[in-house]
Design a protein around this motif. Sequence first.
Motif, short mmCIF file in Angstrom:
data_model
loop_
_atom_site.label_atom_id
_atom_site.label_comp_id
_atom_site.label_asym_id
_atom_site.label_seq_id
_atom_site.Cartn_x
_atom_site.Cartn_y
_atom_site.Cartn_z
N LEU A 1 0.83 -1.20 0.00
CA LEU A 1 0.00 0.00 0.00
C LEU A 1 0.87 1.26 0.00
CD1 LEU A 1 -2.87 1.08 0.03
CD2 LEU A 1 -2.79 1.00 2.54
N GLU A 2 1.96 1.24 0.75
CA GLU A 2 2.89 2.38 0.74
C GLU A 2 3.50 2.58 -0.64
OE1 GLU A 2 5.61 1.49 3.92
OE2 GLU A 2 4.22 2.20 5.46
N ALA A 3 3.83 1.48 -1.33
CA ALA A 3 4.38 1.58 -2.68
C ALA A 3 3.35 2.17 -3.64
CB ALA A 3 4.84 0.21 -3.17
N ALA A 4 2.09 1.77 -3.49
CA ALA A 4 1.03 2.32 -4.34
C ALA A 4 0.85 3.80 -4.08
CB ALA A 4 -0.28 1.57 -4.10
N THR A 5 0.92 4.20 -2.82
CA THR A 5 0.79 5.61 -2.46
C THR A 5 1.94 6.42 -3.03
OG1 THR A 5 -0.40 5.00 -0.45
CG2 THR A 5 0.54 7.21 -0.52
N THR A 6 3.14 5.88 -2.96
CA THR A 6 4.31 6.54 -3.55
C THR A 6 4.14 6.67 -5.06
OG1 THR A 6 5.76 5.74 -1.80
CG2 THR A 6 6.81 6.38 -3.88
N THR A 7 3.68 5.61 -5.70
CA THR A 7 3.45 5.62 -7.15
C THR A 7 2.44 6.71 -7.52
OG1 THR A 7 3.96 3.27 -7.37
CG2 THR A 7 2.62 4.25 -9.11
N ALA A 8 1.37 6.80 -6.75
CA ALA A 8 0.34 7.82 -7.00
C ALA A 8 0.93 9.22 -6.86
CB ALA A 8 -0.84 7.64 -6.06
N GLY A 9 1.66 9.44 -5.78
CA GLY A 9 2.26 10.75 -5.55
C GLY A 9 3.22 11.15 -6.65
N GLU A 10 4.07 10.21 -7.07
CA GLU A 10 5.03 10.48 -8.13
C GLU A 10 4.35 10.76 -9.46
OE1 GLU A 10 7.60 7.08 -7.98
OE2 GLU A 10 8.76 7.88 -6.29
N ALA A 11 3.16 10.20 -9.67
CA ALA A 11 2.41 10.42 -10.91
C ALA A 11 1.54 11.68 -10.82
CB ALA A 11 1.54 9.20 -11.20
N GLY A 12 1.58 12.36 -9.67
CA GLY A 12 0.79 13.57 -9.51
C GLY A 12 -0.69 13.32 -9.26
N LEU A 13 -1.00 12.11 -8.81
CA LEU A 13 -2.39 11.77 -8.53
C LEU A 13 -2.75 12.19 -7.10
CD1 LEU A 13 -2.32 8.21 -10.11
CD2 LEU A 13 -3.26 10.30 -11.13
N ALA A 14 -3.92 12.77 -6.93
CA ALA A 14 -4.29 13.35 -5.64
C ALA A 14 -4.81 12.32 -4.64
CB ALA A 14 -5.35 14.42 -5.85
N ARG A 15 -5.10 11.10 -5.10
CA ARG A 15 -5.67 10.16 -4.14
C ARG A 15 -5.41 8.72 -4.52
NH1 ARG A 15 -11.66 9.15 -6.32
NH2 ARG A 15 -12.19 8.21 -4.34
N VAL A 16 -5.38 7.88 -3.48
CA VAL A 16 -5.41 6.42 -3.61
C VAL A 16 -6.75 6.02 -3.03
CG1 VAL A 16 -4.41 4.26 -2.79
CG2 VAL A 16 -2.91 6.19 -3.36
N TRP A 17 -7.48 5.19 -3.75
CA TRP A 17 -8.82 4.84 -3.28
C TRP A 17 -9.13 3.38 -3.59
CZ3 TRP A 17 -13.10 3.75 -6.53
CH2 TRP A 17 -12.86 3.89 -7.89
N LEU A 18 -10.19 2.89 -2.96
CA LEU A 18 -10.61 1.51 -3.18
C LEU A 18 -12.05 1.33 -2.74
CD1 LEU A 18 -10.69 -0.20 -0.22
CD2 LEU A 18 -8.30 0.48 -0.37
N ILE A 19 -12.61 0.22 -3.14
CA ILE A 19 -13.97 -0.16 -2.75
C ILE A 19 -13.89 -1.51 -2.07
CG2 ILE A 19 -16.25 -0.82 -3.60
CD1 ILE A 19 -15.78 1.09 -5.96
N THR A 20 -14.63 -1.65 -0.97
CA THR A 20 -14.76 -2.94 -0.31
C THR A 20 -16.23 -3.12 0.08
OG1 THR A 20 -13.81 -4.44 1.33
CG2 THR A 20 -14.22 -2.16 2.04
#
Length: 112
Positions: free
Chosen positions: A33-52
């Motif tokens: 999850l930390e890697a995904a958050t880093t990937t999002a930040g580096e891509a300039g994406l404002a959020r990480v989200w999901l549905i459960t």
Amino acid sequence: MVGALAYRVGADGLEVVSLVAATPGGGVGTALLEAATTTAGEAGLARVWLITSNDNLRALRFYQRRGLRLVGVDRGAVDRARRLKPEIPLVGEDGIPLHDELVLELRTDVDG
């Protein structure tokens, strides 16, 4: 393989589609999850989200402990999906009736 995270990038951010750790509680899910958050930040994406689903208390606990917040409820989403896929059970984990989808997000922007 000790775990895997599948994600989708869109205009609405980085969506975590699936997160699985071979051995829960070992830190693999957190690292992914930390890697995904880093990937999002580096891509300039404002959020990480999901549905459960509403019965997935283990996922709710995991994600909220890592900073994700509940931002939406799609009441009856699982009921609607069940019309197309009748094999979806009526009762989920811990004997909880399965009806709704919950949206969680982590803002990666400074103001979020």
